[in-house]
Scaffold this motif. Structure first.
Motif, short mmCIF file in Angstrom:
data_model
loop_
_atom_site.label_atom_id
_atom_site.label_comp_id
_atom_site.label_asym_id
_atom_site.label_seq_id
_atom_site.Cartn_x
_atom_site.Cartn_y
_atom_site.Cartn_z
N ASN A 24 0.81 -1.22 0.00
CA ASN A 24 0.00 0.00 0.00
C ASN A 24 0.84 1.27 0.00
O ASN A 24 0.53 2.22 0.69
CB ASN A 24 -0.95 0.02 1.20
N LEU A 25 1.90 1.27 -0.79
CA LEU A 25 2.62 2.53 -0.99
C LEU A 25 1.76 3.42 -1.86
O LEU A 25 0.88 2.94 -2.58
CB LEU A 25 3.96 2.27 -1.67
N PHE A 26 1.99 4.72 -1.81
CA PHE A 26 1.20 5.65 -2.62
C PHE A 26 1.87 5.80 -3.98
O PHE A 26 2.94 6.41 -4.09
CB PHE A 26 1.08 7.00 -1.92
N PRO A 27 1.27 5.27 -5.04
CA PRO A 27 1.97 5.16 -6.32
C PRO A 27 2.25 6.50 -6.98
O PRO A 27 3.10 6.58 -7.85
CB PRO A 27 1.02 4.31 -7.17
N HIS A 28 1.51 7.56 -6.58
CA HIS A 28 1.71 8.84 -7.25
C HIS A 28 2.80 9.67 -6.58
O HIS A 28 3.09 10.77 -7.03
CB HIS A 28 0.40 9.62 -7.28
N LEU A 29 3.39 9.15 -5.50
CA LEU A 29 4.44 9.90 -4.80
C LEU A 29 5.76 9.15 -4.90
O LEU A 29 5.78 7.92 -4.98
CB LEU A 29 4.06 10.07 -3.33
N LEU A 60 5.46 12.18 3.93
CA LEU A 60 4.08 12.69 3.91
C LEU A 60 3.47 12.78 5.30
O LEU A 60 3.06 13.85 5.77
CB LEU A 60 3.23 11.78 3.02
N ALA A 61 3.42 11.63 6.00
CA ALA A 61 2.76 11.62 7.30
C ALA A 61 3.52 12.45 8.34
O ALA A 61 2.91 13.22 9.07
CB ALA A 61 2.55 10.19 7.76
N TRP A 111 2.52 16.10 7.57
CA TRP A 111 1.12 16.51 7.71
C TRP A 111 0.51 16.10 9.04
O TRP A 111 -0.42 16.75 9.51
CB TRP A 111 0.29 15.96 6.57
N ARG A 155 8.50 3.63 5.89
CA ARG A 155 7.47 4.66 5.99
C ARG A 155 6.83 4.65 7.38
O ARG A 155 6.59 5.70 7.97
CB ARG A 155 6.40 4.41 4.92
N SER A 156 6.58 3.44 7.90
CA SER A 156 6.01 3.37 9.24
C SER A 156 7.00 3.88 10.28
O SER A 156 6.62 4.59 11.20
CB SER A 156 5.64 1.93 9.58
#
Lengths: 425, 260, 482
Positions: free
Chosen positions: B105-110, B118-119, B122, B167-168
């Motif tokens: 579940n990586l964000f494919p557009h980033l 990101l997290a 934000w 990422r986590s």
């Protein structure tokens, strides 16, 4: 078991309205409801004020008043003494007739074009592609206007069909002649086609305001029964095939079942065609199709068929080549492969977008305004609106009727989708 | 590494502090009772492997711990915060708990770097430069700093999963949840992800891991939990669990996954 | 089998041979594509007949085209003189005389540079959205815009200052794109005001003050978002902006235009027509329908029953009634629904209704995009602790919108074709409106093929081009999502 119950009871705090998932959505919905209510009451308030300022009321009583205008195409009895309400129905029937005929013809043309576009024949494939792209990418309105102009401005006047005695004597042919073995005449006033007539009438039954011809009813009933019996025949053939492995030959029985009863009925009712004939200035007999009707129908069919062709092509292409190859590998003949493997799958892909094309076509019939065809907008939203000045009522009623038609069509689609989904489980 | 040293380290890292406490927790999907009377206490620094046949509710259990699924009765207390309907509590728990998914579940557009920052930017409101430094630190930890500017689609499955772990970690979580992190991977990529997880374990991270990698369980877990039909059937230290399974269900399960 | 002496081992590879004559070149192609069996041959003959009859009807007519004449009669006379009586010929002289009406309606001729400039800048405003991650394409579009403006503006005899100004704007944009391309979005945001000012003219303070309202939203959002969250902050911003627009905007704009009278010659709405009108309505409606459509799509996906019901109700209502009824609503009914004595421009009313119309269709397109996103994206955003609006803005929408672009383009094509319907509420659309004007002229009475072909060809080029572009995007998306 101290914890076995629900989450521990907490006192209710105001902050929970925003921060508690249970109350948060209720809070938001209440706010939305209040805003929406305010907006609606603002609209209603404005409308009431505006109506009062113009000294108008909001009521639908005018529908029972005398219309006082003529309609040039009436499929249910109507005179200018009828009510506005009846004019509405005449318009609605005119809308539905164009929509229904349009859907049927557009489907036929669209399927043919869609299949031919996939044809291995290069030339035919290209011609169909050009047709689809040209019609899809140019506004429907242009096709309607162009059809109408061509029908009214390039066709001969009825008197060109006349054969006078001097002409016979001189051996001259008339300036224009009828088509299809002298049965159809295209003039600048309309298209004259043969009319179906019955010698014997079974009479009519009244349904309140409306009359239903028993002849029509009889034909519908007989057709329905034939189709039902044919279905039983096929089911029986299938049962025999499952029992014995051999499918009995049914095609001639089917043909007999489908054609026999209806032919018998038509003969019994004394069905015949009445051909249009030229008199001094115009054609008599037969049916005269208005150019407004024909132009609208032709344009709608040509335009929508281009979209349907795309739907059909996409549907057939969506079924992978692998399916065909698998069926061939199992030893199935091309015909059976088509009817047992490809079509059932392709239809599942084709039918939802096809129905949404029907929806578009039906909504597009409102472009009848361009050629003054008297559809729902022409009667209720046109002359009735102008005569009575009831803009608000007429427009709202018209939108409601269109909305109901659309919802009926899309519920058909939902029904189909849910049955398909059931089968896929 | 030898089994002996792994056991030693296990003993060292455990503390008496409670990280996650689940009490009499029940959950239904519609009328289906997926989790039944779950009781589980996880110590800080403890590493737990959850095993069980598919449909036993093991994924649902760890998804409940950061409220991707809502439980209907009982209590879940994470780091002293009880998961209730209070959004503030949910947000707090989620920023404390990291999660790694089966399908990454990586964000494919980033880009990878943007995925990682990101997290922190934000949610944690960390300045961008600082967030990027942290991100690069963790990318080096999972050994792919050179991929920082690529997009997830350009990476192999194993690399993507390591990015997902990084990422986590960028959120500096106190607890990590792993939901079958290796089951969507090709065999040759499983090892690189497991190595990353072992390295994480060596630093004393509290971990709850749903996995079928029994080797991994032997090597790093303090406890193996076996679930069946929504219940915890058996739990024990890895050696005991594998050598002397108590219940028939466990024996059957172990014979099926280790038998060949 | 043990007897290996029979084993055949080829030691050299056979050279490739050319296929038999029937399997290559034109003959093979003809056999396979045109004459593969009796049925196929029959189809080919039918096809040839279709092509022949079309050509037989259209070619002489096209070959006898007349470009120089002052009326249809003159055209016919020239054709008769050239090709003998009874011959038909196209009369393009009408297009030569009236093309500007088809393109601009009754827009003042000396002001043509304004719509042209607005049209060119439109692409400069769209490019940063489409090519946010591809600087080379961005540059190519900006360069093409510059070229377009230089050519068309000099053809329209724009004042030298305008030409220089236009080139300067593009140069500035290219400069910004080199340094910090995300900043170009600012130009995109400003574009509606610029286009409005160029097209309608009047005092520059009207659009400036209107844009200040958007500024109010932005400032309020920035100040409040960290304290009260995304949705409340945006709502407060919108309320403040509404107050600004309702009470301060107009008086301030009037005050400023008295103090600093800067502006262009005002062009009233009834001078708009032709493709200028179609493009104005189409582009405005589609761009304003995007945010509305996003909200509606989110509303339709919401698990809050009321929000969902309202969204579904709105979408299904709009999609269930023909556009014509909505246009009549704009021209006949809006006056009932708005406060007494509000009276504003018909084009504006039409644009509002067409925007609502497009929003319902865009909402369905975006719903499809949302449905195509895997559930894991939502879960990952949740697990990282992003709240609903942040997850939508940072994770969900960027992906859903990208998937939706082909659908949005298709919606725009449909909408652009539908702008021809505005002629039924008295606006001068290129198809029926302008053609009626032309045919009302005694010189061109009775002409029908030529105007329809001319307008149809322009529609075809625009719509076909866009649909090809959207197909290309779809293919590209498929490749990217492997």
């Amino acid at each position: 078991m101290a914890y076995a119950g629900e989450a521990p009871k907490q006192g209710f705090r105001l902050g929970m309205l925003i921060y508690d998932t249970r109350y948060r959505s209720i809070t938001i919905q209440v706010i939305v409801l209040i805003l929406f209510g305010l907006f609606v009451s603002w609209l209603i308030n404005n409308t009431v004020q505006n109506l009062a300022a113009k000294d108008r009321t909001f009521d639908f009583g005018f529908l029972w008043n005398r219309a006082g205008y003529d309609i040039n195409q009436t499929l249910i009895p109507y005179t200018n003494d009828s009510t506005h309400g009846r004019a509405l129905f005449v318009g609605l029937v005119n809308t539905l007739v164009v929509a229904a005929l349009g859907c049927v013809l557009a489907t036929v043309l669209g399927v043919i074009v869609g299949v031919l576009r996939l044809s291995k024949n290069w030339l035919i494939g290209r011609i169909m592609t050009v047709y689809v792209e040209v019609f899809r990418n140019i506004p429907l309105l242009l096709w309607i206007l162009l059809s109408f102009v061509i029908l009214t401005e390039t066709t001969p006047s009825p008197r060109d069909f006349r054969v006078t005695e001097e002409m016979t004597a001189a051996g001259e042919a008339p300036a224009a002649s009828m088509l299809l073995n002298g049965t159809v005449a295209v003039t600048n006033r309309g298209i004259n086609v043969p009319a179906p007539l019955f010698d014997r009438n079974l009479g009519t039954i009244g349904l309140g305001e409306f009359q239903l011809s028993l002849n029509t009813l009889a034909i519908i009933v007989v057709l329905g029964v034939s189709i039902f019996l044919n279905g039983r025949l096929r089911a029986h053939a299938k049962a025999v095939q499952e029992d014995t492995g051999v499918r009995p030959v049914t095609w001639w029985k089917s043909l007999l079942l489908l054609l026999g009863p209806i032919v018998l009925l038509l003969v019994a009712l004394g069905f015949h065609l009445e051909y249009p004939e030229i008199t001094r200035f115009n054609f008599t007999g037969g049916l005269e199709l208005l150019h407004s009707f024909s132009a609208l129908l032709i344009a709608l069919v040509l335009y929508t068929a281009a979209f349907i062709a795309e739907v059909v092509r996409a549907g057939i292409q969506a079924i992978s080549k692998g399916q065909t190859e698998a069926a061939f590998a199992l030893g199935m003949r091309p015909g059976r492969t088509m009817s047992l493997i490809i079509l059932p799958q392709a239809l599942r892909v084709i039918i939802p977008p096809l129905i949404s094309q029907y929806l578009n076509l039906t909504k597009n019939t409102s472009l009848a305004i361009a050629v003054s065809y008297m559809d729902l907008r022409g009667t209720l939203g046109g002359i009735t609106l102008n005569q009575t000045g009831k803009e608000l009522e007429c427009m709202l009623l018209m939108m409601l009727i269109y909305l109901i038609i659309s919802l009926l069509i899309s519920s058909l689609m939902n029904l189909y989708n849910s049955t398909v989904r059931l089968k896929e489980r | 590494m030898s089994t002996q040293s792994a056991v030693d380290r296990r003993a060292m890292n455990m503390t008496d502090e409670v990280a996650v406490q689940i009490v009499k927790m029940n959950k239904w999907f519609g009328t289906f009772h997926v989790l039944r009377d779950i009781d589980l206490t996880v110590q800080r620094g403890e590493r737990i492997v959850i095993a069980g046949p598919s449909g036993s509710g093991k994924s649902t259990l760890i998804r409940c711990i950061n409220r991707l699924e809502e439980h209907q009765s009982g209590q879940i207390i994470v780091d002293g915060t009880e998961l209730t309907n209070d959004i503030k509590n949910i947000d707090k728990v989620r920023s404390e708990v990291g999660m790694v998914f089966q399908h990454f579940n990586l964000f494919p557009h980033l880009t990878i770097l943007e995925n990682l920052t990101l997290a922190p930017i934000w949610v944690r409101k960390i300045p961008k430069r600082e967030a990027e430094e942290t991100a690069m630190y963790f990318l080096e930890k999972v050994k792919i700093p050179e991929q920082a500017l690529k997009y997830p689609g350009q990476l192999s499955g194993g690399q993507q999963q390591r990015v997902a772990i990084a990422r986590s970690l960028c959120m500096k979580p106190r607890i990590m949840l792993f939901d079958e992190p290796t089951s969507a991977l090709d065999p040759e990529m499983i090892k690189e992800v497991l190595d990353t997880m072992i390295a994480l374990a060596e630093e004393g991270m509290t971990m709850l891991c749903v996995t079928h990698e029994m080797g991994f369980a032997r090597q790093v877990a303090h406890r193996v939990i076996f679930m069946d039909q929504g219940q915890i059937v058996e739990q024990n230290e890895p050696e005991e669990f594998f050598l002397n399974p108590k219940s028939e269900r466990t024996k059957l399960f172990l014979s099926q996954i280790l038998g060949h | 089998m043990t007897d290996t002496s029979h084993a055949f081992v080829r030691t050299t590879i056979l050279p490739a041979q050319s296929p038999p004559l029937t399997e290559k070149g034109a003959i093979k192609w003809l056999r396979e594509n045109l004459f593969a069996g009796p049925y196929n041959t029959l189809l080919t003959l039918v096809g040839l007949w279709i092509v022949y009859s079309l050509a037989a009807a259209a070619l002489p007519w096209l070959l006898n085209s007349v470009w120089n004449a002052n009326s249809l009669q003159e055209c016919r006379a020239i054709v008769a003189e050239r090709a003998g009586p009874g011959a038909s010929g196209a009369c393009w002289a009408m297009v030569r005389e009236r093309w500007h009406q088809f393109l601009f309606g009754f827009y003042p001729q000396d002001q043509y540079w304004r719509p042209l400039l607005a049209f060119g800048l439109l692409f400069a405003a769209i490019a940063p959205v489409l090519y946010s991650d591809n600087r080379r394409n961005l540059m190519a579009v900006l360069a093409a815009v510059a070229l377009f403006l230089i050519v068309t503006l000099s053809m329209a005899t724009a004042p030298m200052a305008v030409l220089v100004g236009a080139v300067a704007i593009i140069a500035l944009l290219i400069g910004v794109a080199q340094v910090a391309s995300p900043r170009l979005m600012l130009f995109t945001l400003l574009y509606p005001a610029i286009a409005f000012f160029l097209l309608w003219g009047g005092s520059i303070w009207t659009p400036v003050m209107a844009m200040v309202g958007l500024g109010v939203i932005a400032v309020a959002y920035r100040l409040l978002v960290n304290r009260i969250g995304v949705a409340p902050a945006a709502s407060v911003g919108v309320v403040l902006a509404l107050l600004w627009w309702l009470f301060l905007d107009v008086p301030l704009a009037q005050q400023m235009s008295v103090l600093f009278p800067v502006g262009l010659e005002s062009v009233p709405s009834d001078r708009f027509g032709g493709f200028l009108l179609a493009i104005t309505i189409g582009v405005t409606a589609i761009s304003f329908s995007l945010p509305l459509g996003i909200l509606l799509a989110l509303g339709r996906q919401s698990d809050m029953l009321l929000v969902k019901t309202l969204s579904v109700g709105f979408i299904e209502f709009i999609r269930g009634v023909p556009l014509i009824t909505l246009l009549f609503t704009a021209s006949l009914l809006l006056q009932y629904f708005l406060p007494p004595n509000t009276n504003f421009d018909l084009i504006l009313r039409v644009i509002i209704l067409v925007t609502l119309f497009a929003a319902a269709y865009i909402a369905e397109v975006i719903r499809g995009g949302l449905a195509a996103l895997p559930r894991g994206q939502y879960e990952a955003a949740d697990a990282l602790g992003l709240d609903y609006w942040r997850a939508q803005r940072l994770i969900i929408m960027p992906q859903a919108l990208k998937i939706s672009i082909p659908g949005i383009v298709s919606t725009f094509i449909g909408l652009f074709k539908d702008t021809t319907l505005v002629s039924f509420v008295g606006l001068l659309d290129p198809l029926r409106g302008v053609t009626t004007v032309v045919r009302a002229d005694i010189n061109w009475k009775g002409i029908y093929w030529e105007p329809y072909i001319f307008v149809g060809a322009i529609f075809f080029v625009i719509c076909f081009g866009m649909s090809r572009y959207s197909m290309y995007l779809e293919q590209k998306l498929k490749r990217d999502h492997r």
